[in-house]
Design a protein around this motif. Sequence first.
Motif, short mmCIF file in Angstrom:
data_model
loop_
_atom_site.label_atom_id
_atom_site.label_comp_id
_atom_site.label_asym_id
_atom_site.label_seq_id
_atom_site.Cartn_x
_atom_site.Cartn_y
_atom_site.Cartn_z
N GLY A 81 12.29 -0.65 5.44
CA GLY A 81 11.56 -0.01 4.50
C GLY A 81 10.98 -2.27 4.58
O GLY A 81 9.33 -2.74 4.08
N GLN A 84 7.26 -3.66 5.95
CA GLN A 84 6.69 -4.55 5.21
C GLN A 84 6.90 -6.25 5.55
O GLN A 84 5.66 -7.23 5.40
CB GLN A 84 7.44 -4.71 3.72
N SER A 85 7.45 -6.61 5.91
CA SER A 85 7.69 -8.44 6.65
C SER A 85 6.13 -8.27 7.81
O SER A 85 5.80 -9.74 7.74
CB SER A 85 8.66 -8.53 6.92
N VAL A 133 3.56 1.56 3.01
CA VAL A 133 3.76 0.34 3.29
C VAL A 133 4.28 1.03 5.10
O VAL A 133 4.41 0.07 6.05
CB VAL A 133 5.29 0.02 3.23
#
Length: 482
Positions: free
Chosen positions: A100, A104-105, A166
Amino acid sequence: MKIRYFLAAVFVAASHLVTAQQPASSSQLGFTSSIPWLTQSFAWSKSQALVYSRAGSRTMGPWYEAALPGRNAFCMRDVSHQTEGAAALGLYAANRNMLGLFAQSAAESHDWAAYWEIDGEGRPSSADYVSDSDFWFNLPANFDVLDASVRMWRWTGDESYRNDPVFQRFFRITMSDYIQAWQLAPDKILTRPRIANRRQAKGRFVHSRGIPSYTEGTKDFIFGTDLLAAEYRAIRSFNEIGNDKTLAQKMQPEADAIQSMLERVGWTEQGHHYFGTVHKDQSGYGSGDTLVLYFGAAKDPTHTRGALDYVSSPTYWRQINIEEESYVPLTFFRYGRNEAAYQILADISSPQKNRREYPEVSYAVIETIVSGVMGLSPGPIGGDYDVSTISRLPTEHDQATLTSVPIRNNQLDVTQTGTSTTRLKNASGPALRWRAEFPGTLAQLKVDGKTVSPEHSTTPEDLTISWTDVTVAPGTTVAVSK
């Protein structure tokens, strides 16, 4: 068999299988076998893997080390490979957290690439990151993380891998913006520059911001065959998880074109295997066979056999680094090269093996024993079965037992006796649909002594199997045999 004596010799010195540190977490997963070195290999790998498990902190959820030991970090490639071993250990929350964070990055400010390496505080690791325009990144990684996320959805049944915004965003970005930004579409990749999207002339990582392969040594190629293989696998996995059917349908011709290019440009007829890297003039260098096979991207049967023969040679696997070697045993088991799989599994888990402590190795050994030796795998979500098994023990005199394997909402115990009998206990959880598989074409199988007519099919690796589906009630054990 000669293999038995070879492997016994490898583990003569196994008496010093001791880990000085205490595990940061525990696992109920157990394994025993009539093959002593295999039992020892599991005991070491479980202990070593748990040493790298971390409970997290106020700024960071649970995780495990998946990079150079002591760096206090986890890397996209390593995590993608370690997830299945971690899942077998019950580290569901750590896998979910790390995948995750990678998802997200991914951001437009760094051309939709995720952070290559994240530290124990949840920040991009200073070992690989200076700024969004100056950081290390290998292009197969977004594809690898996407595939690993889908595999963990399949293993855990956790619908957040499919439904969390996400992950949905990351999947969509990787299938569209990321491919476009890095010129990875079939009509662009043969003419792309080696390093695209360079934003500054000088910097610590400007020559490594978007390496088009996991190969890092040479600098004169435009892509690696592992990049094509990872891209192909990611598109297929995106289609499987099905959270954007329109985009998945649009991407399928791209997957076919990428796979065709792999066979056409990535194959060396002279060497009879897959190149590692491809240059602008479409000449190639090195070997990419391991990851092409691992990602299931080889489709030409002649090419598949050639790649397997190439990687099976001790001349090859004794010279590659341990990171690459750790992919090989499970890959060989899947393609029916069992004797070579056992040799390499013994090699990477031997007490004498240099860099055996690298985190990826212990997780890969667990994965190989669970999914390779014991052949335990989750079924497709929404499919006809929840879990499958197929024994790959060396002889009919061998026996092995796995206990407390977490898959979705169940805990399972599995005992294999040669390749003739499998016993599965549904130790906890709801009723389970089990597909009991056996090598070859068999006329009959027996379920708890009752004769049944098996089904026959071919695996994605082109191996013929016989199988039957059985529902295993909670708390019960079912035996299926030849």
